[in-house]
Design a protein around this motif. Structure first.
Motif, short mmCIF file in Angstrom:
data_model
loop_
_atom_site.label_atom_id
_atom_site.label_comp_id
_atom_site.label_asym_id
_atom_site.label_seq_id
_atom_site.Cartn_x
_atom_site.Cartn_y
_atom_site.Cartn_z
N PHE A 152 0.83 -1.20 0.00
CA PHE A 152 0.00 0.00 0.00
C PHE A 152 0.87 1.25 0.00
CE2 PHE A 152 -2.46 -3.30 2.31
CZ PHE A 152 -3.48 -3.45 1.37
N PRO A 153 0.30 2.40 -0.38
CA PRO A 153 1.07 3.65 -0.39
C PRO A 153 1.57 4.04 1.00
CG PRO A 153 -0.96 3.88 -1.66
CD PRO A 153 -1.05 2.57 -0.95
N ALA A 154 2.45 5.01 1.03
CA ALA A 154 3.10 5.41 2.29
C ALA A 154 2.12 6.00 3.28
CB ALA A 154 4.22 6.40 2.00
N VAL A 155 1.05 6.65 2.80
CA VAL A 155 0.08 7.31 3.67
C VAL A 155 -1.31 6.78 3.36
CG1 VAL A 155 -0.97 9.50 4.35
CG2 VAL A 155 1.48 9.39 3.87
N LEU A 156 -2.05 6.44 4.41
CA LEU A 156 -3.42 5.94 4.28
C LEU A 156 -4.33 6.72 5.22
CD1 LEU A 156 -2.58 2.12 4.46
CD2 LEU A 156 -3.08 3.42 2.39
N GLU A 157 -5.60 6.86 4.83
CA GLU A 157 -6.58 7.58 5.63
C GLU A 157 -7.66 6.60 6.09
OE1 GLU A 157 -6.21 10.68 6.44
OE2 GLU A 157 -4.68 11.36 5.02
N ALA A 158 -7.87 6.50 7.38
CA ALA A 158 -8.85 5.56 7.93
C ALA A 158 -10.01 6.32 8.56
CB ALA A 158 -8.19 4.65 8.97
N SER A 159 -11.21 5.77 8.43
CA SER A 159 -12.40 6.46 8.94
C SER A 159 -13.28 5.48 9.71
CB SER A 159 -13.21 7.05 7.78
OG SER A 159 -12.43 7.94 7.02
N SER B 264 3.05 1.52 6.21
CA SER B 264 2.37 2.75 5.82
C SER B 264 2.03 3.55 7.07
CB SER B 264 1.08 2.45 5.04
OG SER B 264 1.33 1.68 3.89
N ARG B 265 1.88 4.84 6.91
CA ARG B 265 1.43 5.69 8.02
C ARG B 265 -0.08 5.87 7.90
NH1 ARG B 265 4.45 11.14 9.84
NH2 ARG B 265 5.92 9.49 10.38
N VAL B 266 -0.80 5.51 8.95
CA VAL B 266 -2.26 5.57 8.93
C VAL B 266 -2.73 6.75 9.77
CG1 VAL B 266 -4.40 4.34 9.41
CG2 VAL B 266 -2.36 3.06 8.68
N TYR B 267 -3.55 7.61 9.15
CA TYR B 267 -4.20 8.71 9.86
C TYR B 267 -5.67 8.37 10.03
CZ TYR B 267 -0.03 11.51 8.89
OH TYR B 267 1.26 11.98 8.83
N PHE B 268 -6.24 8.76 11.17
CA PHE B 268 -7.63 8.43 11.46
C PHE B 268 -8.51 9.68 11.49
CE2 PHE B 268 -5.27 4.86 13.19
CZ PHE B 268 -6.04 3.78 12.80
N ASP B 269 -9.62 9.58 10.76
CA ASP B 269 -10.73 10.55 10.85
C ASP B 269 -10.29 11.98 10.60
OD1 ASP B 269 -12.64 8.50 11.57
OD2 ASP B 269 -11.70 8.47 13.55
N ARG B 270 -9.37 12.16 9.68
CA ARG B 270 -9.01 13.53 9.30
C ARG B 270 -10.05 14.09 8.33
NH1 ARG B 270 -2.77 14.39 7.89
NH2 ARG B 270 -3.24 13.05 6.09
N LYS B 271 -10.14 15.39 8.27
CA LYS B 271 -11.00 16.03 7.29
C LYS B 271 -10.44 15.78 5.90
CE LYS B 271 -12.43 19.70 10.47
NZ LYS B 271 -12.43 21.16 10.73
N SER B 272 -11.34 15.69 4.91
CA SER B 272 -10.91 15.33 3.56
C SER B 272 -9.90 16.31 2.99
CB SER B 272 -12.12 15.22 2.63
OG SER B 272 -12.84 16.45 2.61
N ASN C 280 -4.13 11.46 -3.17
CA ASN C 280 -4.33 10.10 -3.69
C ASN C 280 -4.23 9.01 -2.62
OD1 ASN C 280 -4.67 11.07 -6.35
ND2 ASN C 280 -2.44 11.11 -6.63
N ALA C 281 -4.36 9.38 -1.37
CA ALA C 281 -4.26 8.37 -0.31
C ALA C 281 -5.52 7.51 -0.29
CB ALA C 281 -4.08 9.05 1.05
N PRO C 282 -5.38 6.18 -0.29
CA PRO C 282 -6.56 5.31 -0.18
C PRO C 282 -7.22 5.47 1.18
CG PRO C 282 -4.64 4.10 -0.96
CD PRO C 282 -4.14 5.42 -0.48
N GLN C 283 -8.50 5.15 1.22
CA GLN C 283 -9.26 5.22 2.47
C GLN C 283 -9.50 3.82 3.00
OE1 GLN C 283 -13.43 7.12 4.23
NE2 GLN C 283 -13.07 7.01 2.04
N ILE C 284 -9.30 3.63 4.30
CA ILE C 284 -9.51 2.35 4.95
C ILE C 284 -10.86 2.39 5.65
CG2 ILE C 284 -8.62 0.68 6.61
CD1 ILE C 284 -5.90 2.07 6.36
N LEU C 285 -11.70 1.38 5.40
CA LEU C 285 -13.02 1.30 6.01
C LEU C 285 -13.26 -0.11 6.52
CD1 LEU C 285 -15.07 3.14 3.24
CD2 LEU C 285 -14.45 4.08 5.47
#
Length: 697
Positions: A346-353, A370-378, A384-389
């Motif tokens: 996966f890419p280096a940065v991912l966005e999780a919600s 990868s570095r995962v960020y949680f619940d950030r504003k869009s 181009n970071a994928p979203q984790i659900l």
């Protein structure tokens, strides 16, 4: 006796004595607290290292251990000289760990009873091992290891990502090192050596770009390098690489490698690249590199196989991170290769919600690399970071956004205990197309099963893990303590015994995989109607039994449509007693297939539609006829991601099963008090959420 014969005898005797340093009869002592606190060291040495601040009389039968030529070794040397005790120098091995040294203890070390490999002013045990003649089998092993090293794409450290899109056409690689690196000083080099190296690289390669690999800490100002960073930026043909990039990618496509004493030079030799040295590292002076300095008289031309065997097989010790036992280099290379493969998906940065606080650490564990960020504003998201659900939760992005989504669900070999009890999983499904239980669209699992070429070796693994799952009586959750046998039935007995596994009716697998029969009671009625003379057993879902999920509609009346309701039973044991399983989408159907049972599907689970089940609903997309081991290979070996409970890192399905069996063996027969308390809290939480949503869950 001729000098040659004397030399050979001495060399063999020294080699024998070094190999005998395997189990220490003497007490190991060190004056370095950092060395003693190195977690993996006791396993690698096979003996505990004791911390001593002063020399006592009871230490006269000890072996002194120090870390290379660091300042802490001065006291160790003094003790060794004064009391005539053996001294062992330890350093990191050349295949060390996933993360950098400060983050993880070493998985390999070298032991040297003569000197240390990076001090070219004195003999070292590595030098003597390089000179040792190899047998035919040892030469073959060296060549096989070189091939494995390249194929596995490993390095000393293995955390850095591969570049997403290499843009360098023709280049030579120049390796900077951090200021104060002991291998520079003891490799007869200094700051001027780095200047000579860069000048030579520019002059000797006029048609090549010069890629200068600078340590990231140098650019950040944490450490000093050997070049003026601002000067380098303005130097024609020189490109400074300051980001964390896996060195294999740089070595693989380089025309040549220029280094002072960096290990990159040794790794470049493994890749068959020309290497220029401007110091005297352990791999120089053997006729394999072009050296700026004259080699010590002790060194002479040898084959690459000799260097590789000595440096990677004979000299180091390796630790299997999953068993804490000594292992061979090949085992650690394969483990490192798995880490690199899984970390690079996966890419280096991912966005999780939408993840709860207790799931967030698990998400990070499964997405390490990868570095995962949680619940950030869009508007804060990385480009181009994928979203984790989780599951089929709606994306937090608009449908016009072209970012992709990674959906998570529990794997099919999960844990000892319920997910609803917040028991951590050993496997998750991580799907970039859909999710395995959603029959309305293809998932990664469906594509794997529809399109994969299953090799003989993969199918052999599938057969082995299938047989182990059955013989060890493993199921998804591995809960339940009661035992039931069909001979226990009193009264009505039939030739056909059918199991109907209950499901949580609000579960997404029913919403997206059961377009017809979609409740437990309707399923039971349908099974009874189709099988009026069968003996039907109904087993409610363990989450419902535990009170963590709401019963299905009219599920309390299940006994009216079956012959027996069984509650606290281990599913793996129950499956041995039945002939058929009738289900909507339950994983029990898959577990029944593993045991050779007839499975009738009233919905569209992932294992339906492949010619292995009796399907009441069609799914034309699934047009391939699979064998059972092909289904197992796709569903258990390829599709899920497994995390070791021992290391917290990626592992194989086979090792995950080993650890799950050990987990089950150590688990108490009854839930501990704290988990009972947690379950009460979770029931209350579910009730409150249900009230807030207008109905009980």
């Amino acid at each position: 006796m001729s000098d040659t014969l004397f030399f050979c005898i001495s060399l063999c005797l020294g080699f024998y004595l070094y190999q005998s340093i395997d189990h220490f009869s003497n007490k190991l002592i060190s004056s370095s607290l950092g060395l003693v606190r190195t977690k993996s060291l006791n396993y690698l040495l096979g003996s505990k290292v004791h911390y001593e601040v002063g020399f006592l009389s009871n230490m006269r039968k000890s072996t002194i251990v120090c870390w290379g030529l660091k300042p802490s070794s001065i006291r160790a040397e003094a003790w060794s000289l004064k009391y005539g005790l053996p001294l062992l120098r330890i350093e990191d091995g050349f295949l060390r760990s996933v993360n950098a040294g400060s983050d993880e203890p070493p998985l390999s070390i070298v032991l040297d009873d003569l000197g240390i490999y990076y001090d070219c002013s004195k003999p070292s045990r590595l030098e003597e091992l390089i000179k040792h003649p190899l047998t035919t089998d040892q030469s073959l092993r060296s060549n096989a290891l070189i091939k494995l090293w390249r194929g596995s794409r490993v390095s000393k450290y293995n955390h850095s990502p591969d570049p997403s899109s290499p843009t360098y056409q023709k280049y030579v690689l120049v390796a900077d090192q951090t200021f104060g690196d002991l291998s520079i000083r003891y490799g007869q080099a200094d700051t001027n050596s780095f200047n000579r190296m860069l000048t030579a690289a520019l002059q000797e390669n006029p048609d090549c770009q010069i890629l200068l690999k600078v340590h990231p800490d140098v650019v950040l100002g944490k450490k000093s390098g050997h070049f003026d960073f601002q000067f380098l930026i303005n130097t024609p043909r020189v490109t400074v690489l300051s980001d964390a990039i896996h060195p294999v990618c740089l070595i693989e496509h380089a025309q040549a490698i220029y280094c002072v004493t960096s290990q990159l030079g040794f790794e470049a030799l493994l890749w068959g690249k020309p290497v220029r040295t401007f110091g005297m590292p352990f791999y120089a002076g053997w006729g394999l590199t072009q050296d700026d300095l004259p080699r010590p008289e002790r060194r002479y031309t040898v084959a690459l196989e000799n260097l590789v065997y000595a440096a990677l097989i004979a000299y180091p010790r390796y630790l299997d991170p999953e068993t804490f036992r000594r292992c061979e280099v090949e085992r650690l290379v394969e483990w490192m290769a798995l880490q690199r493969k899984m970390r690079g998906r996966f890419p280096a940065v991912l966005e999780a919600s939408g993840f709860s606080f207790y799931k967030k650490p698990i998400v990070r564990r499964f997405f390490q690399g990868s570095r995962v960020y949680f619940d950030r504003k869009s508007n804060e998201w990385a480009e181009n970071a994928p979203q984790i659900l989780w599951g089929k939760r709606p994306a937090a992005i608009t449908s016009s956004d072209d970012r992709n989504v990674i959906r998570l669900e529990d794997g099919f070999i999960r844990s000892v205990g319920l997910g609803a009890d917040l028991v951590s999983p050993v496997s998750w499904a991580m799907d970039t197309r859909g999710i395995y239980y959603d029959a309305s669209q293809p998932s990664d699992l469906e594509v794997i099963l529809q399109e994969s070429n299953f090799t003989d070796s993969l199918l052999a693994r599938a057969r082995q893990i299938r047989e182990r799952l059955v013989s060890e009586k493993v199921s998804k959750y591995n809960v339940g303590s009661a035992v039931w046998r069909r001979t226990d039935v009193v009264g009505k007995v039939a030739d056909v015994l059918i199991l109907v596994p209950g499901q949580v009716e609000t579960d997404a697998s029913i919403a997206y995989g059961a377009p017809g029969v979609a409740s437990n009671i309707v399923l039971l009625k349908a099974v009874r109607l189709a099988n009026p003379n069968a003996f039907i057993i109904y087993k409610p879902h363990p989450d419902v039994v535990a009170g963590l999920r709401k019963k299905g509609q009219d599920e309390a009346n299940a006994g009216d449509f079956c012959d027996l309701v069984l509650v606290d039973l281990d599913m793996a044991y129950l499956l041995d007693q039945v002939d058929e399983v009738h289900t909507m989408t339950s994983l029990t159907g898959f577990e029944a297939l593993l045991r050779g049972k007839v499975v009738v599907c009233y919905g569209l689970p992932f294992y339906a539609g492949w010619g292995l089940t009796e399907d009441l609903l069609p799914l034309p997309r699934r047009s391939r006829q699979l064998t059972l081991d092909e289904l197992v290979a796709g569903a258990l070996l390829i599709y899920p991601t497994y995390i070791s409970r021992t290391t917290g890192k990626f592992t194989t399905p086979e090792r995950a099963l080993d650890e799950l069996l050990m987990w089950r063996q150590k688990s108490p027969a009854q839930l501990p008090w704290w988990r009972l308390l947690l379950r009460t809290y979770l029931r209350l939480e579910a009730w409150v959420v249900g009230c807030l949503n207008g109905s009980l869950r």
